[in-house]
Design a protein around this motif. Structure first.
Motif, PDB file in Angstrom:
ATOM      1  N   LEU A   1       0.590  27.045 -11.469  1.00 40.79           N
ATOM      2  CA  LEU A   1      -0.496  26.520 -12.308  1.00 40.79           C
ATOM      3  C   LEU A   1      -1.337  27.647 -12.920  1.00 40.79           C
ATOM      4  CD1 LEU A   1      -1.748  23.221 -10.631  1.00 40.79           C
ATOM      5  CD2 LEU A   1       0.106  23.605 -12.201  1.00 40.79           C
TER       6      LEU A   1
ATOM      7  N   ALA B   1      -2.011  27.995 -16.742  1.00 44.93           N
ATOM      8  CA  ALA B   1      -3.375  28.161 -17.264  1.00 44.93           C
ATOM      9  C   ALA B   1      -3.446  29.375 -18.194  1.00 44.93           C
ATOM     10  CB  ALA B   1      -4.357  28.316 -16.112  1.00 44.93           C
TER      11      ALA B   1
ATOM     12  N   ILE C   1      -1.758  28.447 -21.519  1.00 47.01           N
ATOM     13  CA  ILE C   1      -2.526  27.558 -22.411  1.00 47.01           C
ATOM     14  C   ILE C   1      -3.824  28.215 -22.888  1.00 47.01           C
ATOM     15  CG2 ILE C   1      -1.502  25.408 -21.575  1.00 47.01           C
ATOM     16  CD1 ILE C   1      -3.955  24.877 -19.956  1.00 47.01           C
ATOM     17  N   SER C   2      -4.294  29.232 -22.119  1.00 43.11           N
ATOM     18  CA  SER C   2      -5.503  29.913 -22.598  1.00 43.11           C
ATOM     19  C   SER C   2      -5.193  30.759 -23.834  1.00 43.11           C
ATOM     20  CB  SER C   2      -6.107  30.779 -21.493  1.00 43.11           C
ATOM     21  OG  SER C   2      -5.240  31.850 -21.211  1.00 43.11           O
TER      22      SER C   2
ATOM     23  N   LEU D   1      -2.743  29.798 -25.986  1.00 45.12           N
ATOM     24  CA  LEU D   1      -2.010  28.931 -26.911  1.00 45.12           C
ATOM     25  C   LEU D   1      -2.654  28.877 -28.296  1.00 45.12           C
ATOM     26  CD1 LEU D   1       0.549  27.346 -26.401  1.00 45.12           C
ATOM     27  CD2 LEU D   1      -0.821  25.332 -25.888  1.00 45.12           C
ATOM     28  N   HIS D   2      -3.991  28.796 -28.306  1.00 47.91           N
ATOM     29  CA  HIS D   2      -4.655  28.674 -29.619  1.00 47.91           C
ATOM     30  C   HIS D   2      -4.466  29.933 -30.464  1.00 47.91           C
ATOM     31  CE1 HIS D   2      -7.711  30.557 -27.091  1.00 47.91           C
ATOM     32  NE2 HIS D   2      -8.314  30.967 -28.180  1.00 47.91           N
TER      33      HIS D   2
ATOM     34  N   VAL E   1      -0.902  29.702 -31.806  1.00 45.93           N
ATOM     35  CA  VAL E   1      -0.868  28.690 -32.881  1.00 45.93           C
ATOM     36  C   VAL E   1      -1.489  29.264 -34.150  1.00 45.93           C
ATOM     37  CG1 VAL E   1      -1.855  26.476 -33.602  1.00 45.93           C
ATOM     38  CG2 VAL E   1      -0.835  26.690 -31.338  1.00 45.93           C
TER      39      VAL E   1
ATOM     40  N   HIS F   1     -23.756  22.235 -29.207  1.00 47.54           N
ATOM     41  CA  HIS F   1     -23.907  21.142 -28.215  1.00 47.54           C
ATOM     42  C   HIS F   1     -24.136  19.755 -28.818  1.00 47.54           C
ATOM     43  CE1 HIS F   1     -24.165  24.594 -25.686  1.00 47.54           C
ATOM     44  NE2 HIS F   1     -25.310  24.962 -26.204  1.00 47.54           N
TER      45      HIS F   1
ATOM     46  N   LEU G   1      -8.740  20.069 -20.759  1.00 45.21           N
ATOM     47  CA  LEU G   1      -8.083  21.084 -19.925  1.00 45.21           C
ATOM     48  C   LEU G   1      -7.665  22.278 -20.788  1.00 45.21           C
ATOM     49  CD1 LEU G   1      -6.939  21.817 -17.119  1.00 45.21           C
ATOM     50  CD2 LEU G   1      -4.847  20.680 -17.772  1.00 45.21           C
ATOM     51  N   LEU G   2      -7.165  21.981 -21.991  1.00 48.48           N
ATOM     52  CA  LEU G   2      -6.749  23.061 -22.889  1.00 48.48           C
ATOM     53  C   LEU G   2      -7.956  23.895 -23.335  1.00 48.48           C
ATOM     54  CD1 LEU G   2      -4.190  21.019 -24.975  1.00 48.48           C
ATOM     55  CD2 LEU G   2      -3.657  23.031 -23.620  1.00 48.48           C
TER      56      LEU G   2
ATOM     57  N   PRO H   1      -8.943  26.284 -19.594  1.00 47.13           N
ATOM     58  CA  PRO H   1      -7.769  26.348 -18.701  1.00 47.13           C
ATOM     59  C   PRO H   1      -8.090  26.762 -17.275  1.00 47.13           C
ATOM     60  CG  PRO H   1      -7.379  27.527 -20.756  1.00 47.13           C
ATOM     61  CD  PRO H   1      -8.816  27.194 -20.737  1.00 47.13           C
TER      62      PRO H   1
ATOM     63  N   MET I   1      -7.806  24.401 -14.398  1.00 48.77           N
ATOM     64  CA  MET I   1      -6.500  24.034 -13.851  1.00 48.77           C
ATOM     65  C   MET I   1      -6.345  24.568 -12.419  1.00 48.77           C
ATOM     66  SD  MET I   1      -2.821  24.429 -15.568  1.00 48.77           S
ATOM     67  CE  MET I   1      -2.602  22.784 -16.160  1.00 48.77           C
TER      68      MET I   1
ATOM     69  N   ARG J   1     -24.816  23.395 -15.375  1.00 51.43           N
ATOM     70  CA  ARG J   1     -24.326  22.702 -16.577  1.00 51.43           C
ATOM     71  C   ARG J   1     -23.083  23.411 -17.094  1.00 51.43           C
ATOM     72  NH1 ARG J   1     -27.576  19.337 -19.779  1.00 51.43           N
ATOM     73  NH2 ARG J   1     -29.454  18.715 -18.653  1.00 51.43           N
TER      74      ARG J   1
ATOM     75  N   GLU K   1     -20.290  23.345 -23.512  1.00 52.06           N
ATOM     76  CA  GLU K   1     -19.443  22.428 -24.285  1.00 52.06           C
ATOM     77  C   GLU K   1     -18.071  23.058 -24.548  1.00 52.06           C
ATOM     78  OE1 GLU K   1     -20.612  19.567 -27.842  1.00 52.06           O
ATOM     79  OE2 GLU K   1     -21.793  19.942 -26.084  1.00 52.06           O
TER      80      GLU K   1
ATOM     81  N   ARG L   1     -14.544  24.188 -26.275  1.00 51.13           N
ATOM     82  CA  ARG L   1     -14.199  24.501 -27.674  1.00 51.13           C
ATOM     83  C   ARG L   1     -13.326  23.384 -28.243  1.00 51.13           C
ATOM     84  NH1 ARG L   1      -8.955  25.812 -28.393  1.00 51.13           N
ATOM     85  NH2 ARG L   1      -7.797  26.451 -26.539  1.00 51.13           N
TER      86      ARG L   1
ATOM     87  N   LYS M   1      -2.129  20.903 -32.808  1.00 48.72           N
ATOM     88  CA  LYS M   1      -0.891  21.614 -32.451  1.00 48.72           C
ATOM     89  C   LYS M   1      -0.896  22.003 -30.978  1.00 48.72           C
ATOM     90  CE  LYS M   1       0.273  23.307 -36.968  1.00 48.72           C
ATOM     91  NZ  LYS M   1       0.057  24.353 -37.952  1.00 48.72           N
ATOM     92  N   GLU M   2      -2.053  22.440 -30.478  1.00 54.29           N
ATOM     93  CA  GLU M   2      -2.128  22.837 -29.066  1.00 54.29           C
ATOM     94  C   GLU M   2      -1.787  21.668 -28.148  1.00 54.29           C
ATOM     95  OE1 GLU M   2      -5.558  25.440 -27.725  1.00 54.29           O
ATOM     96  OE2 GLU M   2      -6.112  24.959 -29.776  1.00 54.29           O
TER      97      GLU M   2
ATOM     98  N   MET N   1     -16.126  14.786 -18.771  1.00 54.22           N
ATOM     99  CA  MET N   1     -15.055  15.381 -19.574  1.00 54.22           C
ATOM    100  C   MET N   1     -14.408  16.560 -18.818  1.00 54.22           C
ATOM    101  SD  MET N   1     -15.403  16.408 -23.547  1.00 54.22           S
ATOM    102  CE  MET N   1     -17.014  17.003 -23.218  1.00 54.22           C
TER     103      MET N   1
END
Lengths: 130, 374
Positions: A27, A31, A34-35, A37-38, A41, A104, B102-103, B106, B109, B196, B199, B201, B206-207, B349
């Motif tokens: 995992l 992680a 996927i961190s 991935l952007h 992309v 926010h 989650l994306l 990360p 995870m 807290r 927020e 991103r 696509k992701e 979330m």
């Protein structure tokens, strides 16, 4: 057989050490992937076309930190509200706020609701009363 | 008169024994909790009613009971013993899950991985109590707090324990509001509960479309035995996120998962016939299940606190409790505990991110346990 003897006989110690290590490393790698991935992309993404470009230019400027006074914050949000047709869904407001890099938006919209500036009209729709 | 007496001797009233009544009491409690208290009604109502059905005494040899060849219940139970229903449930679950939170973060995870510690601790405990390694692995997976995964692994390793393990797993999932909050409060300070989360991103389309493919390859190459669960799970997710097969995705997350849930719950409930279910092993399984679930919750919270020692941007340690895969119950509970401390701190979330990671983590654990036992 019971106790530590049973654990050793069933190879339990090895399983209890190897198992979590495999899960954690699997995992963690997922992680890490996927961190990034952007970024991957973004490399494959085409350059923004003219429509996107003009949308970027149309962005509403917003301070990095919104004022504590909810009415002053509402004034800043007014430019976004003007772009929406009343009544509107909250997700439309979130989307447009995110597109314009408002900080926010979820918390701010929550404050608007508490202050009675965003009023529910039923069926998931809200009106702006300012 | 003789015919009448023969008929009487074949009725449930004549054949009943105390164990049937104990189980009927338990089944009635489940039905009551589902209807009156609305505790996980989607699970407890089918299981509870199944317990009632399974504990009506009957004349053996008529092909009526779930363990009798050629009975209707036996055919329906086939989906449990072969692991078909859990796979179908995972398909629907994938078509419901939104991985975007989650994306966006990360790191969360890791909490899904840490919360699986309950599984491994319980594996040792079950072995120490004299269960065989296959039985111990099946009991341990209760710590993943994932009913379908528990049933799937038990069907493969210790099919004779499906009833008690499924009942224990689903009972503890239904008891999340009672089990998890005290552990969360015990292990965190008020200051920690007030943290807290920034927020997340925005995540691109696509992701979220690439993630199921990456997740499938990585998890299933690592633990191929998890293919029957994670394969349908990620397939369901890509159907949802691609947006090109909305009809299929919609069917998977409604009719398909609902049908599987009905038959899974009903037959698992019916498999708890008093004479098979009420024994010392079942009591041991229930106790170990509670230990597994509590350790899982605690290890998620403790791991989040350890992460905070090394991270600049602190995470709310309550989120660790959502690392178990009880979706969405544990995420909802984390959110509610956070709200009690600060009514403007919305953790749902972020907790869902840990929760969806927990689903992947527990399925991978099931795959690893299965391959260890091969």
């Amino acid at each position: 057989m019971y106790g530590l003897e049973a654990i050793s006989a069933n190879n339990g110690w090895a399983m209890a050490i190897t198992g979590p290590l495999i899960v954690m490393s699997g995992l963690t790698i997922l992680a890490l992937i996927i961190s990034q991935l952007h970024k991957i992309v973004a490399i494959f993404d085409k350059k923004p076309d003219s429509a996107t470009q003009s949308a970027v230019e149309d962005k509403i400027s917003v301070p990095k930190i919104l004022p504590d006074n909810i009415l002053e914050t509402a004034d800043i949000y007014q430019a976004l509200i003007d772009k929406l047709e009343q009544p509107f869904e909250l997700k439309a407001l979130y989307r447009i706020a995110e597109q314009n890099d408002f900080p926010h938006p979820i918390l701010t919209v929550g404050r608007f609701r508490v202050a009675g500036i965003l009023v529910p009209e039923g069926e998931g729709l809200f009106v702006w009363k300012r | 008169m003789e015919l009448f007496l023969q008929f009487i001797s074949n009725t449930g009233f004549f054949l009943a024994e105390y164990r049937n009544f104990v189980m009927i009491g338990i089944g009635s409690l489940f039905v009551y909790l589902a209807i009156a208290k609305e505790y996980e009604p989607l699970l407890l109502l089918p299981i509870g009613f199944g317990v009632l059905i399974g504990n009506i005494p009957f004349f053996k040899g008529f092909g009526l009971g779930i363990y009798e060849q050629n009975s209707v219940l036996h055919y329906l139970y086939f989906g449990v013993t072969t692991g078909v229903y859990p796979s179908i449930v995972f398909l629907g679950l994938g078509a419901m899950t939104d991985f975007s939170s989650l994306l966006a973060r990360p790191k969360l995870m890791l909490l899904g991985a840490a919360a699986q510690t309950g599984i491994w601790a319980t594996l040792l405990s079950a072995m120490a109590l004299g269960f065989t390694s296959k039985e111990a692995a099946s009991i341990a997976i209760i710590g993943g707090a994932d009913g379908p995964t528990s049933i799937f692994l038990t069907a493969k390793l210790a099919p004779h324990l499906i009833g008690p393990i499924a009942i224990a797993a689903y009972s503890y999932m239904a008891l999340i509001p009672i089990i998890q909050p005290p552990i969360m409060r015990l292990l965190t300070s008020r200051e920690e509960r007030l943290i807290r989360m920034p927020e997340p991103r925005p995540v691109s389309k696509k992701e979220v479309m690439i993630f199921p493919v990456v997740g499938l390859f990585l998890c299933c190459f690592l633990a191929p035995a998890s293919i029957p669960l994670l394969g349908p799970f990620f397939f369901g997710n890509i159907m949802k996120e691609s947006g090109v097969v909305d009809r299929l995705a919609n069917t998977a997350r409604t009719a398909v998962i609902d049908t599987a849930t009905i038959f899974l719950g009903l037959t698992v409930g019916a498999s708890t016939q008093g004479d098979v279910f009420l024994n010392a092993k079942s009591v041991g399984i229930f106790l170990l299940g509670a230990v597994a679930f509590s350790i899982a919750t605690a290890s998620g919270v403790i791991f989040a606190k350890i992460m905070n020692l090394f991270m600049k941007e602190k995470i709310n340690p309550l989120l660790g409790a959502a690392g178990v895969s009880a979706v969405p119950g544990s995420a909802r509970e984390v959110h509610l505990v956070g709200l009690k401390e600060d009514p403007t701190n919305f953790l749902l979330m972020h907790a869902m991110a840990c929760n969806s990671s927990g689903v992947i983590g527990s399925a991978v654990c099931a795959g690893i346990l299965w391959s260890f036992m091969m």
